[in-house]
Structure formats: structure tokens, C-alpha cells
Design an enzyme around this catalytic site. Structure first.
Site, PDB file in Angstrom:
ATOM      1  N   SER A 122      29.760  44.845  32.834  1.00 15.55           N
ATOM      2  CA  SER A 122      30.611  43.658  32.963  1.00 15.55           C
ATOM      3  C   SER A 122      31.277  43.512  34.325  1.00 15.55           C
ATOM      4  O   SER A 122      31.951  42.502  34.575  1.00 15.55           O
ATOM      5  CB  SER A 122      31.689  43.662  31.872  1.00 15.55           C
TER       6      SER A 122
ATOM      7  N   LYS B 196      30.856  40.259  36.176  1.00 12.32           N
ATOM      8  CA  LYS B 196      31.717  39.083  36.103  1.00 12.32           C
ATOM      9  C   LYS B 196      32.523  38.860  37.388  1.00 12.32           C
ATOM     10  O   LYS B 196      33.086  37.785  37.585  1.00 12.32           O
ATOM     11  CB  LYS B 196      32.622  39.184  34.885  1.00 12.32           C
TER      12      LYS B 196
ATOM     13  N   SER C  77      37.250  40.215  29.542  1.00 10.55           N
ATOM     14  CA  SER C  77      35.801  40.390  29.728  1.00 10.55           C
ATOM     15  C   SER C  77      35.000  39.659  28.651  1.00 10.55           C
ATOM     16  O   SER C  77      33.946  40.130  28.215  1.00 10.55           O
ATOM     17  CB  SER C  77      35.418  41.878  29.744  1.00 10.55           C
TER      18      SER C  77
ATOM     19  N   LYS D 134      37.943  45.105  37.846  1.00 12.57           N
ATOM     20  CA  LYS D 134      37.063  44.817  36.694  1.00 12.57           C
ATOM     21  C   LYS D 134      36.407  46.082  36.168  1.00 12.57           C
ATOM     22  O   LYS D 134      35.916  46.915  36.941  1.00 12.57           O
ATOM     23  CB  LYS D 134      35.974  43.816  37.094  1.00 12.57           C
TER      24      LYS D 134
END
EC number: 3.4.16.4
Length: 446
Positions: free
Chosen positions: A66, A69, A130, A254
Site C-alpha cells: 500500500s 498509494k 489506506s 505510508k
């Protein structure tokens, strides 16, 4: 974009330079031993300069889950800044985004089929929680389909020179988790990048759109408060102050987790006026209880401790500092034959914390041997590289080995009048004749 010019161009003239008294000797000491980061790949850089402070297999292509992203965020914020998208624009939820958003085994906020949500709502769900369905919905809004958005991701990665990479979706999930609705690649494919590439993406994201940290640093927020769809979102980056492994100064960026990518984290923190970026890919260490969940935070903390305890950013020269060898450049058809050279920007280096002094290795390179009049003060005519003498060999995240700043002219030089240029040309002619005759006479007596 960056504070320091990194492009060098075709250089025809080079020499080691000395700098006037405005140079400051940076403090230097042997930094403590680098940490043993238990991960498949990792990197730590100073954000403003891109100086690498730690590296482990940083160019190895691995799953990023993820953390993908972050690219979604970059493209979305670019669209906002370019006026192609607004925060209050409505996004209608497709069957694809709806279906993924209903999977509670994945990070998600439930989205209603056919209902409209604002770009702001979906962006916050993606950046804080997320949310995978939200990421898909945004990709469809921006590009028309996730497949087209993946093309945008690939194009942007090349534009930002992120190096080797592979994108198959907007979420970072394994295509196998997309319930047969994947649009690029096979069901076994997953997004990949290097630790260096992730650090460069984070650097670009914060430099170009610093507001990203306002959202990335939010620890808790409700999605659609006051409605039956309310979801309490808690940031998965548990290094943020107030969360499980909270650390002062951390404000992004992130996390990512899949079976293939393992536990991943791109973090950023600021302390004592220095900001660093760390990347951990497939953290497989950690200690104590909750080992699986704590690994990426434990390994990241090792790098953050190492960076903040051993390094600092120091200005070693101000813009306008005179350079030598060459200290001037020839001016063609000018009222002056030469013009002086100075640094075009402040020069900052990341140096080990200590009480000693360090010597600098510097070199100036000019694009051409001369410049045509008229000359404007501040015209860039070359570059200067600066590095610590006998420093480390890690270099910078963009692949350069030393800091590069522009060298510029320190004054205006007007173009000489026609009469002056004519006299100069005549003088040059007779000087050439004299040299020819003199050389010929010498030849007679050899």
C-alpha cells in the site's frame, strides 16, 4: 523543485577550486557504526539534500504493497494544483470500487454502489486508513479506469526518475485480491519498486505538495461522521505521536502490508531542523510481543536514531561566495575582458556531528570557455561540486556523488561599441602578425 541544481550538462572546462574566506569548515567525526536493519531492503536519506545516510540493498526490486498509494497521492495532488480536480468534486462509486470496499479483510471504508462521495472524503480514507476501495474510486475519477490510471502512474514514475518499478493497480494489493476485476497483468502480479525509488517518491511528494503531511500525520478521524456509514479511522503508521509506537517528530508517510511485500513503511520525521526519510521493505525482524506488527517500526526506529544521533545539516558557503581556479570567465565583445564567478546558491552538506573540522573537496566546471557580451549578473555559466574530503561513498538518492550548485557571474558586462570592437580586432591581427614574424626569425637562428 530542489534547493540544489543537480544537472551538470556538457562541461568543457574543469579544475579544482578554492573558496574565499566565506567558506565555513564543517564539523566532522566518524559517525557511529551503521545499524543492522533487519529488512530485505532499507534506506535513510536527509530530505532537503537527498544525501544517503544508510543503505541496504536499496536498488533491489521488491513489493511495496500500500505504499503504492503515495503515487496515487502525488497524481491526485497534481490534479488539484493544476485545476483538473477539486476537493469537493463528486465521485460516483462503481461496481469494482464497491465490491473491493466491502472486503473487511482488507483496509477499507465501505462504499455504497452508485453513491457519490467527495474527492476529499476518499483522499482522507486512502491516506489515513489506506482504504483500497477509495483508491480505486479515485483512480477511476482521475483517469476513467484503473487501467488508464496505472498508465499515468508508470508515466509519472519515469518523469520523476524513480528507477526500476512495476505497477499493476492503484492499491498495492496483489491482483489476486481484486476478485477477478484486475485490469493490468495477471492475478499473481503485485506492484514493485526499490527502496531508493520509494525514498525519491517521498521526497518529490513532500517537496512538490508539502500539504500531504497535514493528512498523513492525522492519527484518528471519522469517515462520514453523523451517518450510518460512519467508520472510525486510525492511521496504520503507529510511529505517529499518540499511537502505539509514537515517536516525536514523525509526521508521515505510508505503510504497506501484503504476504508478498511483507511489512513495509516509508516514514519521515523532523528533529533539530533536520528532516529525514526512511524506507523499510519486507521488515522481518522486531523483538518482544507483537513481533509481526512491530517489525517495520522497530527497524525504522533504528535508522531514525542513527540519523538524528549522528548527523546534522550545515551550511558551508553562502550564495555569492567567490570561487577560484577559474575565478573569472572570458567575455567576448565586452567592455570588460572578464567577469568574476561566484556560487549561485547556498551550499549545505550533511556532516557527522562532532567537534573537529573537515576539509572539502570541490570542483568547478564551466559550460564554455567564454561568454558573449552583454552579460547579466547572475548568469549561470557552470556548476560546482562539493563533498567532504574522505567522506562516505553513499552519495545522493538521485545517484550523484556530491552536492552540485550553480556557478554564476558576479556582475553585468556591457557590450563594447563598434569602434572598440574594431580596435580590438585590429590589435589582435597585428599581435598575430608579430608572433608569426618573431617565430619565423627564431627559426632562422636555430
Amino acid at each position: 523543485m530542489k534547493k540544489f541544481t543537480k544537472k551538470i550538462g556538457a562541461m568543457l572546462m574543469a579544475g579544482t577550486i578554492a573558496i574565499s574566506g566565506l567558506w565555513m569548515s564543517p564539523s566532522l567525526a566518524q559517525a557511529a557504526d551503521a545499524p543492522n536493519v533487519n529488512a530485505s531492503a532499507a534506506i535513510l536519506i536527509e530530505e532537503s539534500t537527498g544525501k544517503i545516510l544508510y543503505s541496504k540493498d536499496a536498488d533491489k526490486l521488491l513489493g511495496i504493497a500500500s505504499m503504492t498509494k503515495m503515487m496515487d497521492e502525488y497524481i491526485l495532488l497534481e490534479q488539484i494544483h493544476d485545476g483538473k480536480l477539486k476537493w469537493d468534486d463528486k465521485v460516483k462509486i462503481s461496481e469494482y470500487a464497491h465490491k473491493i470496499s466491502q472486503d473487511t479483510s482488507l483496509s477499507n471504508v465501505p462504499l455504497r454502489l452508485g453513491e457519490e462521495y467527495t474527492v476529499q472524503e476518499l483522499y482522507e480514507a486512502m491516506a489515513i486508513y489506506s482504504a483500497n476501495g477509495a483508491a480505486i474510486a479515485l483512480s477511476e475519477k482521475i483517469a476513467g479506469s484503473e487501467g488508464k490510471f496505472v498508465e499515468m502512474m508508470d508515466k509519472k514514475a519515469k518523469e520523476l526518475k524513480l528507477g526500476e518499478h512495476k505497477f499493476v493497480n492503484s492499491t498495492g494489493l496483489n491482483n489476486e485480491d481484486l476478485k477477478g476485476m484486475e485490469q493490468v497483468g495477471t492475478d499473481k502480479d503485485e506492484n514493485q519498486m526499490t527502496a531508493r525509488g520509494m525514498a525519491k517518491l517521498a521526497q518529490h511528494l513532500m517537496d512538490d505538495y508539502p500539504e500531504v503531511l497535514k493528512t498523513a500525520s492525522i492519527t484518528k478521524k471519522d469517515f462520514r461522521p453523523g451517518t450510518s456509514d460512519r467508520i472510525a479511522m486510525s492511521n496504520w503508521n503507529w510511529l505517529l505521536p499518540g499511537l502505539i509506537y509514537g515517536r516525536e517528530g514523525v509526521d508521515g508517510l505510508k505503510t504497506g502490508t501484503t504476504d508478498y511485500a511483507g511489512m513495509c513503511l516509508t516514514a519521515t520525521a523532523k528533529q533539530n531542523d533536520m528532516r529525514v526519510i526512511s524506507v523499510v521493505l519486507h521488515a522481518n525482524g522486531g523483538k518482544g510481543s507483537g513481533q509481526h506488527n512491530s517489525a517495520r517500526f522497530d527497524e525504522t526506529n533504528k535508522m531514525l536514531d542513527y540519523g538524528f544521533n549522528n548527523f546534522k545539516v550545515q551550511e558551508v558557503a553562502e550564495a555569492g561566495t567567490a570561487v577560484k581556479d577559474p575565478k573569472t570567465i572570458n567575455v567576448v565583445k565586452g567592455k570588460e575582458d572578464t567577469v568574476g564567478l561566484v556560487t549561485g546558491e547556498n551550499a549545505k552538506l550533511v556532516v557527522p556531528i562532532s567537534t573537529g573540522d573537515a576539509k572539502l573537496d570541490s570542483k568547478v566546471s564551466l559550460k564554455e570557455k567564454s561568454i558573449d557580451a552583454p552579460v547579466k549578473k547572475g548568469t549561470e555559466v557552470g556548476t560546482m561540486t562539493v563533498a567532504l574530503k574522505n567522506g562516505d561513498k553513499l552519495g545522493y538518492v538521485d545517484g550523484t556523488e556530491a552536492l552540485t550548485i550553480p556557478v554564476v557571474t558576479n556582475a553585468n558586462v556591457e557590450e563594447a561599441g563598434f569602434f572598440s570592437q574594431s580596435l580590438s580586432a585590429i590589435g589582435g591581427f597585428f599581435q598575430g602578425v608579430g608572433t608569426y614574424v618573431s617565430d619565423g626569425v627564431k627559426g632562422w637562428f636555430n
